[in-house]
Design a protein around this motif. Sequence first.
Motif, short mmCIF file in Angstrom:
data_model
loop_
_atom_site.label_atom_id
_atom_site.label_comp_id
_atom_site.label_asym_id
_atom_site.label_seq_id
_atom_site.Cartn_x
_atom_site.Cartn_y
_atom_site.Cartn_z
N MET A 39 -8.63 6.27 8.06
CA MET A 39 -9.77 7.52 8.33
C MET A 39 -9.58 8.81 9.12
N GLU A 40 -8.50 8.38 9.67
CA GLU A 40 -7.53 9.23 10.66
C GLU A 40 -6.46 10.54 9.55
N ASN A 41 -6.55 9.99 8.48
CA ASN A 41 -5.34 10.06 7.13
C ASN A 41 -3.99 10.29 7.50
N LEU A 42 -3.53 9.51 8.50
CA LEU A 42 -1.95 8.66 9.09
C LEU A 42 -1.22 7.72 7.59
N ARG A 43 -0.64 8.19 7.04
CA ARG A 43 0.11 6.75 6.79
C ARG A 43 0.85 5.85 7.46
N PRO A 44 0.66 4.81 6.91
CA PRO A 44 1.55 3.31 7.47
C PRO A 44 2.88 3.18 7.29
N ASP A 45 3.46 3.16 8.57
CA ASP A 45 4.79 2.85 8.51
C ASP A 45 5.32 0.96 8.13
N CYS A 46 6.79 1.45 8.09
CA CYS A 46 6.31 -0.49 7.70
C CYS A 46 5.98 -1.69 8.92
N TYR A 47 5.98 -0.95 10.99
CA TYR A 47 5.51 -1.30 11.69
C TYR A 47 3.83 -2.14 11.29
N ALA A 48 3.64 -0.96 11.07
CA ALA A 48 1.75 -0.79 10.51
C ALA A 48 1.58 -1.96 9.98
N MET A 49 2.14 -1.55 9.00
CA MET A 49 1.95 -2.89 7.80
C MET A 49 2.34 -3.98 8.23
N VAL A 50 3.27 -4.48 8.93
CA VAL A 50 4.07 -5.88 9.21
C VAL A 50 2.82 -6.57 10.06
N GLY A 51 1.80 -5.39 11.05
CA GLY A 51 0.99 -5.95 11.79
C GLY A 51 -0.55 -6.50 10.98
N VAL A 52 -0.22 -5.71 9.78
CA VAL A 52 -1.19 -5.10 8.66
C VAL A 52 -1.27 -7.04 7.66
N LEU A 53 -0.41 -7.13 7.39
CA LEU A 53 0.35 -8.26 6.36
C LEU A 53 0.23 -9.58 7.29
N SER A 54 0.46 -9.59 9.04
CA SER A 54 0.03 -10.93 9.69
C SER A 54 -1.18 -11.13 10.15
N CYS A 92 -3.83 -10.34 7.78
CA CYS A 92 -4.22 -10.89 6.78
C CYS A 92 -3.88 -12.29 6.37
N ALA A 93 -2.74 -12.64 7.24
CA ALA A 93 -2.27 -14.20 7.25
C ALA A 93 -3.01 -14.84 7.52
N ARG A 94 -3.19 -14.44 9.10
CA ARG A 94 -3.97 -15.24 10.23
C ARG A 94 -5.59 -15.19 10.08
N LEU A 95 -6.12 -14.05 8.93
CA LEU A 95 -7.43 -14.80 8.23
C LEU A 95 -7.19 -15.36 7.02
N GLY A 96 -6.34 -15.82 6.45
CA GLY A 96 -5.98 -16.07 5.23
C GLY A 96 -7.04 -15.19 3.97
N ALA A 97 -7.27 -13.81 4.68
CA ALA A 97 -7.68 -12.70 4.01
C ALA A 97 -6.04 -12.29 2.47
N LEU A 98 -6.13 -12.73 1.92
CA LEU A 98 -4.87 -13.47 0.50
C LEU A 98 -5.71 -11.88 -0.03
N GLU A 99 -6.83 -11.87 -0.50
CA GLU A 99 -6.79 -10.42 -1.23
C GLU A 99 -6.77 -8.70 -0.90
N LEU A 100 -7.37 -9.33 0.79
CA LEU A 100 -7.05 -7.94 1.44
C LEU A 100 -5.70 -7.84 2.13
N GLY A 101 -4.60 -8.86 2.23
CA GLY A 101 -3.23 -8.85 1.81
C GLY A 101 -2.47 -8.31 0.75
N ASN A 102 -3.01 -8.80 -0.11
CA ASN A 102 -2.67 -8.47 -1.65
C ASN A 102 -2.89 -6.77 -1.65
N TRP A 103 -3.85 -6.57 -1.25
CA TRP A 103 -4.14 -4.92 -1.37
C TRP A 103 -3.58 -4.25 -0.77
N ALA A 104 -3.29 -4.44 0.77
CA ALA A 104 -2.11 -4.07 1.99
C ALA A 104 -0.51 -3.78 1.43
N LYS A 105 -0.70 -4.74 0.58
CA LYS A 105 0.88 -5.31 0.27
C LYS A 105 0.64 -3.99 -1.35
#
Length: 98
Positions: A51-66, A68-81
Amino acid sequence: MYAKYGSMEKALQVFDRMVERDIVCWSAMIQGYASNGLPKEALDLFFEMQMENLRPDCYAMVGVLSACARLGALELGNWAKGLMDIDEFLLNHVQALP
């Protein structure tokens, strides 16, 4: 530092008091939440960062994918990927090497 040692409350206090937040700060917090067993908070912060219009870097994306994995949120993980442009992430990583 606080996030690395599991004190997310202190990390959030520092983060909230920051006048300017760059991608490094956001990524550290997202990773901190994800690695300390707080995946929902990691994702909430990721969406706030977007919402702050910041583009994520690879470190943020690793956190997001992690998170999603902990939550078992496959669809959200695929979206993030899908947000990641693999070529751009690889290029940025190679350019950062000494």
